[in-house]
Design a protein around this motif. Structure first.
Motif, PDB file in Angstrom:
ATOM      1  N   LYS A 101      -1.206   2.026  -9.321  1.00 13.23           N
ATOM      2  CA  LYS A 101      -0.021   2.307 -10.143  1.00 13.23           C
ATOM      3  C   LYS A 101       0.909   3.229  -9.373  1.00 13.23           C
ATOM      4  CE  LYS A 101      -1.931   2.219 -14.836  1.00 13.23           C
ATOM      5  NZ  LYS A 101      -2.262   3.072 -15.988  1.00 13.23           N
ATOM      6  N   SER A 104       4.667  -3.375  -9.387  1.00 17.48           N
ATOM      7  CA  SER A 104       5.696  -4.238  -9.975  1.00 17.48           C
ATOM      8  C   SER A 104       4.972  -5.377 -10.684  1.00 17.48           C
ATOM      9  CB  SER A 104       6.613  -4.804  -8.898  1.00 17.48           C
ATOM     10  OG  SER A 104       5.997  -5.906  -8.285  1.00 17.48           O
ATOM     11  N   PHE A 105       5.583  -5.936 -11.691  1.00 19.74           N
ATOM     12  CA  PHE A 105       4.917  -6.974 -12.460  1.00 19.74           C
ATOM     13  C   PHE A 105       4.754  -8.259 -11.689  1.00 19.74           C
ATOM     14  CE2 PHE A 105       6.048  -3.899 -15.634  1.00 19.74           C
ATOM     15  CZ  PHE A 105       4.781  -3.707 -16.163  1.00 19.74           C
TER      16      PHE A 105
END
Ligand code: CA
Length: 225
Positions: A101, A104-105
Motif C-alpha cells: 500500500k 493503484s487499482f
C-alpha cells in the motif's frame, strides 16, 4: 468468479470492491480478520485479497489458519510500507502474492487477475456446450467460428451457466454466483442479462441454448441449443 476482500478501512474496501466488480467479479467484503476467516471457510472463493493489519485477527494469522485447514484459495496480501511486518513474512504464511500500500487499482486488478489465472491453471481449457465455447482465462466466447463480444457481467453469467450445462439453475443461485451474496438490488437483473445473452449467443444464430424452466430457473443446453 468470486473474490473475498478482507479490509477494515471502509474506504479502501469499497474502492477495491468497485474496482474488482468493474472486472465482472463478484466481491464480498469482511471488515475484520475473524469475519474474514469465517467467510473464507463458509463460502467458496476463487481468490482472497487480505489486508495484514486487521482488528480481531491479523492477515498473517488468517492466512496461516486457512492453510492449516487445507484451504488453498489464492491469497493476495496487502502490506503497508511502514508496517513492521514485511513481504517475506506474507509469503511465509502461505500467501501467493503481495502488494504494498498504497497501490493503484490497475495494479491491484492485474495482480488479482494473475492469481485467478494461476488458480485456473489446472483447468485452463475452454468450456464447450456443442459449438458454444467460452475461454474463462482469456474472457472470450465463440459460437462455432464466430467470436462473440460480451461485457464482463454477461460473460460471468454465461460462464456460470456453461459450467453447469444441462442443470436447471435457480435465478437466486445465479444471482449469488455472479453478483455478490449481499446483492440487494432487483433480482430481475438476472432476466435482463439472460435477455442480453440470448440476443448475442442464440438469436443471431437461430439457436436456443438458454432455456427458461418455468418457476425453476434457467438451463443452458448441454448440446449448445
Ligand atoms: Ca488495515
Amino acid at each position: 468468479m468470486r473474490v473475498l476482500v478482507v479490509e477494515d478501512e471502509p474506504k479502501v474496501a469499497a474502492a477495491v470492491k468497485r474496482g474488482l466488480e468493474g472486472e465482472g467479479l463478484a466481491v464480498d467484503v469482511a471488515g475484520d480478520g475473524v469475519d474474514g476467516l469465517w467467510m473464507a471457510t463458509e463460502h467458496e472463493y476463487d481468490a482472497i485479497v487480505l489486508d495484514i493489519m486487521l482488528p480481531g485477527k491479523n492477515g498473517f494469522d488468517v492466512c496461516a489458519a486457512l492453510r492449516e485447514a487445507g484451504n488453498w484459495t489464492p491469497v493476495l496480501m496487502l502490506t503497508a510500507k511502514d508496517g513492521d511486518l514485511d513481504e517475506a513474512e506474507a509469503l511465509d504464511t502461505g500467501a501467493d502474492d503481495y502488494l504494498t500500500k498504497p497501490f493503484s487499482f490497475v495494479v491491484l486488478v492485474a495482480h488479482v487477475r494473475a492469481l485467478l489465472r494461476r488458480a485456473n491453471r489446472s483447468a485452463p481449457a475452454p468450456i464447450e456446450a456443442g459449438d458454444l465455447r467460452v475461454d474463462p482465462a482469456r474472457h472470450r466466447c465463440w459460437r462455432g467460428d464466430a467470436e462473440i463480444t460480451l461485457t464482463a457481467r454477461e460473460f460471468a453469467v454465461l460462464e456460470f451457466l456453461i459450467r453447469r450445462a444441462g442443470e436447471v439453475i435457480p435465478k437466486l443461485r445465479l444471482l449469488e454466483g455472479v453478483w455478490d451474496y449481499e446483492f440487494d438490488g432487483d433480482p430481475n437483473i438476472v432476466e435482463v442479462y439472460i435477455r442480453h445473452l440470448r440476443r448475442k449467443i442464440d438469436e443471431p444464430f437461430g439457436r436456443k441454448a438458454i432455456e427458461t424452466v418455468r418457476g425453476a430457473g434457467y438451463r443452458l443446453a448441454a448440446d449448445g441449443g
